[in-house]
Each structure stands twice: as structure tokens, then as C-alpha cells.
Motif scaffolding. Structure first.
Motif, PDB file in Angstrom:
ATOM      1  N   GLU A  67       1.600 -10.661  -5.667  1.00 28.52           N
ATOM      2  CA  GLU A  67       0.457 -11.548  -5.421  1.00 28.52           C
ATOM      3  C   GLU A  67      -0.473 -10.948  -4.365  1.00 28.52           C
ATOM      4  O   GLU A  67      -1.698 -11.013  -4.497  1.00 28.52           O
ATOM      5  CB  GLU A  67       0.948 -12.932  -4.991  1.00 28.52           C
ATOM      6  CG  GLU A  67       1.595 -13.704  -6.132  1.00 28.52           C
ATOM      7  CD  GLU A  67       2.391 -14.923  -5.684  1.00 28.52           C
ATOM      8  OE1 GLU A  67       2.567 -15.139  -4.457  1.00 28.52           O
ATOM      9  OE2 GLU A  67       2.860 -15.664  -6.570  1.00 28.52           O
ATOM     10  N   LYS A  70      -2.427  -7.987  -5.786  1.00 30.83           N
ATOM     11  CA  LYS A  70      -3.508  -8.481  -6.648  1.00 30.83           C
ATOM     12  C   LYS A  70      -4.642  -9.073  -5.805  1.00 30.83           C
ATOM     13  O   LYS A  70      -5.815  -8.766  -6.034  1.00 30.83           O
ATOM     14  CB  LYS A  70      -2.944  -9.522  -7.615  1.00 30.83           C
ATOM     15  CG  LYS A  70      -3.875  -9.896  -8.727  1.00 30.83           C
ATOM     16  CD  LYS A  70      -3.154 -10.764  -9.753  1.00 30.83           C
ATOM     17  CE  LYS A  70      -4.022 -10.984 -10.961  1.00 30.83           C
ATOM     18  NZ  LYS A  70      -3.330 -11.699 -12.022  1.00 30.83           N
ATOM     19  N   GLY A  73      -6.477  -6.353  -3.917  1.00 26.99           N
ATOM     20  CA  GLY A  73      -6.974  -5.247  -4.730  1.00 26.99           C
ATOM     21  C   GLY A  73      -6.391  -3.904  -4.334  1.00 26.99           C
ATOM     22  O   GLY A  73      -7.064  -2.882  -4.415  1.00 26.99           O
ATOM     23  N   LEU A  96       1.287 -10.746 -13.021  1.00 26.27           N
ATOM     24  CA  LEU A  96       0.869 -10.348 -11.674  1.00 26.27           C
ATOM     25  C   LEU A  96       0.525  -8.861 -11.577  1.00 26.27           C
ATOM     26  O   LEU A  96       0.169  -8.383 -10.509  1.00 26.27           O
ATOM     27  CB  LEU A  96       1.950 -10.717 -10.654  1.00 26.27           C
ATOM     28  CG  LEU A  96       2.087 -12.211 -10.365  1.00 26.27           C
ATOM     29  CD1 LEU A  96       3.335 -12.497  -9.543  1.00 26.27           C
ATOM     30  CD2 LEU A  96       0.844 -12.735  -9.649  1.00 26.27           C
ATOM     31  N   GLY A  97       0.664  -8.130 -12.679  1.00 25.57           N
ATOM     32  CA  GLY A  97       0.202  -6.743 -12.680  1.00 25.57           C
ATOM     33  C   GLY A  97       1.258  -5.657 -12.736  1.00 25.57           C
ATOM     34  O   GLY A  97       0.919  -4.477 -12.703  1.00 25.57           O
TER      35      GLY A  97
END
Length: 121
Positions: A67, A70, A73, A96-97
Motif C-alpha cells: 500500500e 503504491k 509511487g 496492490l501491484g
């Protein structure tokens, strides 16, 4: 040029197992973090372009790390390595990537396949 690799897991045994599972010819500069707070700091400092991340840790869990990455960045690629194999966990980390989810205990062949899949080795 070596890749800054962060292994973020509160278990010393798990961290050692990940290192033993790495492809021998992979040129990485390894940093260890024992919790998510240390992990995020290492990523911010550029020591985690590639991150192997556990989900269950003290202070900040793996979800919190994802989190934060993200929200801020932060530039890194994350592969989650966890014993939590619930479909919900896999779905959540993907949202969440995270690139991929590998089950503990880590299997070196599986790790190699994932690294090759994403062009990381």
C-alpha cells in the motif's frame, strides 16, 4: 550492474532460504529487512528495485508495504513470498501491484521461472 534486491521477511531462516534459492549467476546486491517499516525505508533509499516480500511481519505487514509503495509511487518490482496461500491474499497483493505470489517454502525452480517470466533473469 547488480540489481538492488531487498528480502523483507521477519524470519531469519526464511531470508536465508530465499538467498539459497536465487539463481547463482543472478547479479544482485542483497539487503535484508525484518519488518515492513525497514523494508519501506530500504525501498525509499534505492536498495530495493526488486523486492521479495513476506506478508506476515511485525510493525508493518506486507500488505502495508504494498500500500505504501503504491501510495508513494515508489519504483520497485515486488514478488510476494508467503505461506498464506488463500485466494483472497493472492488477489489482494496482485491488486496492490505485486508481480507474482510464490508459496513458502520457496522452490528455486519456481523462483527461476517467475524471474524469467518477467524478464528479470
Amino acid at each position: 550492474m547488480s540489481i538492488p534486491l531487498l528480502i523483507c521477511d521477519d524470519s531469519n531462516m526464511a531470508r536465508k532460504q530465499v538467498v539459497r534459492s536465487l539463481p547463482p549467476a543472478w547479479d544482485v546486491d542483497i539487503t535484508f529487512a525484518t519488518n515492513g517499516v525497514e523494508g519501506v525505508e530500504a525501498i525509499r533509499e534505492g536498495r530495493g528495485e526488486m523486492v521479495f516480500l513476506d506478508l506476515t511481519m511485525p510493525e508493518m505487514d506486507g500488505y502495508g508495504v504494498l500500500e505504501t509503495i503504491k501510495a508513494e509511487g515508489l519504483k520497485c518490482m515486488v514478488i510476494v513470498i508467503s505461506a498464506d496461500i488463500q485466494p483472497e491474499a493472492r488477489d489482494r497483493v496482485t491488486r496492490l501491484g505485486a508481480l507474482e505470489f510464490i508459496r513458502k517454502p520457496i522452490n528455486s525452480e519456481k523462483l527461476l521461472a517467475v524471474l524469467q517470466q518477467f524478464g528479470l533473469f
